[in-house]
Design a protein around this motif. Sequence first.
Motif, PDB file in Angstrom:
ATOM      1  N   LEU A   1     145.156 131.236 -21.499  1.00 57.88           N
ATOM      2  CA  LEU A   1     143.840 131.856 -21.672  1.00 57.88           C
ATOM      3  C   LEU A   1     144.081 133.490 -21.719  1.00 57.88           C
ATOM      4  O   LEU A   1     143.238 134.182 -22.340  1.00 57.88           O
ATOM      5  N   ASP A   2     145.078 133.919 -21.204  1.00 57.34           N
ATOM      6  CA  ASP A   2     145.457 135.540 -21.297  1.00 57.34           C
ATOM      7  C   ASP A   2     144.476 136.241 -20.855  1.00 57.34           C
ATOM      8  O   ASP A   2     143.850 137.056 -21.614  1.00 57.34           O
ATOM      9  N   GLY A   3     143.678 136.160 -19.885  1.00 61.03           N
ATOM     10  CA  GLY A   3     142.684 136.584 -19.154  1.00 61.03           C
ATOM     11  C   GLY A   3     141.272 136.310 -19.684  1.00 61.03           C
ATOM     12  O   GLY A   3     140.240 136.809 -18.950  1.00 61.03           O
ATOM     13  N   ARG A   4     141.299 135.251 -20.478  1.00 62.37           N
ATOM     14  CA  ARG A   4     139.877 134.647 -21.004  1.00 62.37           C
ATOM     15  C   ARG A   4     139.105 133.801 -19.930  1.00 62.37           C
ATOM     16  O   ARG A   4     140.227 133.166 -19.289  1.00 62.37           O
ATOM     17  N   ALA A   5     138.087 133.654 -19.954  1.00 68.75           N
ATOM     18  CA  ALA A   5     137.424 132.471 -18.979  1.00 68.75           C
ATOM     19  C   ALA A   5     137.791 131.192 -19.763  1.00 68.75           C
ATOM     20  O   ALA A   5     137.682 131.105 -21.030  1.00 68.75           O
ATOM     21  N   PRO A   6     138.004 129.746 -19.101  1.00 69.53           N
ATOM     22  CA  PRO A   6     138.183 128.451 -19.967  1.00 69.53           C
ATOM     23  C   PRO A   6     137.228 128.299 -21.015  1.00 69.53           C
ATOM     24  O   PRO A   6     137.625 127.718 -21.613  1.00 69.53           O
ATOM     25  N   HIS A   7     136.026 128.716 -20.812  1.00 68.81           N
ATOM     26  CA  HIS A   7     134.916 128.224 -21.822  1.00 68.81           C
ATOM     27  C   HIS A   7     135.192 128.934 -22.966  1.00 68.81           C
ATOM     28  O   HIS A   7     134.399 128.593 -23.973  1.00 68.81           O
ATOM     29  N   GLU A   8     136.086 130.030 -22.947  1.00 71.08           N
ATOM     30  CA  GLU A   8     136.143 131.029 -24.259  1.00 71.08           C
ATOM     31  C   GLU A   8     137.260 130.421 -25.042  1.00 71.08           C
ATOM     32  O   GLU A   8     137.531 130.993 -26.344  1.00 71.08           O
ATOM     33  N   ASP A   9     138.117 129.460 -24.419  1.00 73.80           N
ATOM     34  CA  ASP A   9     139.074 128.632 -25.259  1.00 73.80           C
ATOM     35  C   ASP A   9     138.457 128.014 -26.393  1.00 73.80           C
ATOM     36  O   ASP A   9     137.469 127.489 -26.248  1.00 73.80           O
ATOM     37  N   PRO A  10     138.827 127.931 -27.603  1.00 77.29           N
ATOM     38  CA  PRO A  10     138.181 127.424 -28.920  1.00 77.29           C
ATOM     39  C   PRO A  10     138.050 125.741 -28.509  1.00 77.29           C
ATOM     40  O   PRO A  10     136.890 125.179 -28.994  1.00 77.29           O
TER      41      PRO A  10
END
Length: 237
Positions: free
Chosen positions: A61-70
């Motif tokens: 994820l590198d700092g992203r929220a899970p829902h931002e993963d494609p």
Amino acid sequence: MTVPPVAPRAPLTLTVSDEVRTLAPGFTHLAIEAHGLVNGPSTDDSSALLDDAARRLAVRLDGRAPHEDPHMAAWRAAYTAFGAKPSRTRNSAEALAKRALADGGLPRINTLVDVYNAISVAHLIPVGGEDLDLIKGGMRLVRATGTEDFVTAAAGEGVVEHPEAGEVVWCDDEGVTCRRWNWRQGPRTRLTEESVNAIFLLEGVGPDAGLEAAGAELAGLLEKFSPGAHVTVHAPR
């Protein structure tokens, strides 16, 4: 006196309805059948798997929220398509990922559940496990009519719920085994410490879900934690 051999169970049939295929054309699933498993309470090794999965998720994820993963965004679109609100009804992988990143971390359930939860989190793929000996007939992924039974528990008592009409559910001949695709599994077919035969379902949406790599890793872990088990990986469909 000679004891006659026990006839092996026929392979479990898994079908996806045309309605679901139309709803989410990019949906695929991979099934792993395992016989002769050994389950029990969570161990240091299964706990370590969950901790490592959380670390792998954080790197992905590198700092992203899970829902931002494609992949999670594709699942949110699929949930929206059948009327669910994905920010409130999260697919199982997104829900586990949020727990993995929180202070409390992932729950420890039992060895088999720990193993497939670790794969779900590390690969950010919905993964479920069902006791093959408790499934009635084949399993089907369908859009519910709203009359199907979903047996669950509330305040320690068994209760019967019904899915919403049009909701995507997994079911067998006795009723719904998992509501809202992979949101909530019913207790009737879940893996317990007494389970010895199981089916594991890995689900993806879109071409980059990574089911085969996740399936291969899960199969290897099942063989590691249950030496002598017979594990069969079926190709994605």
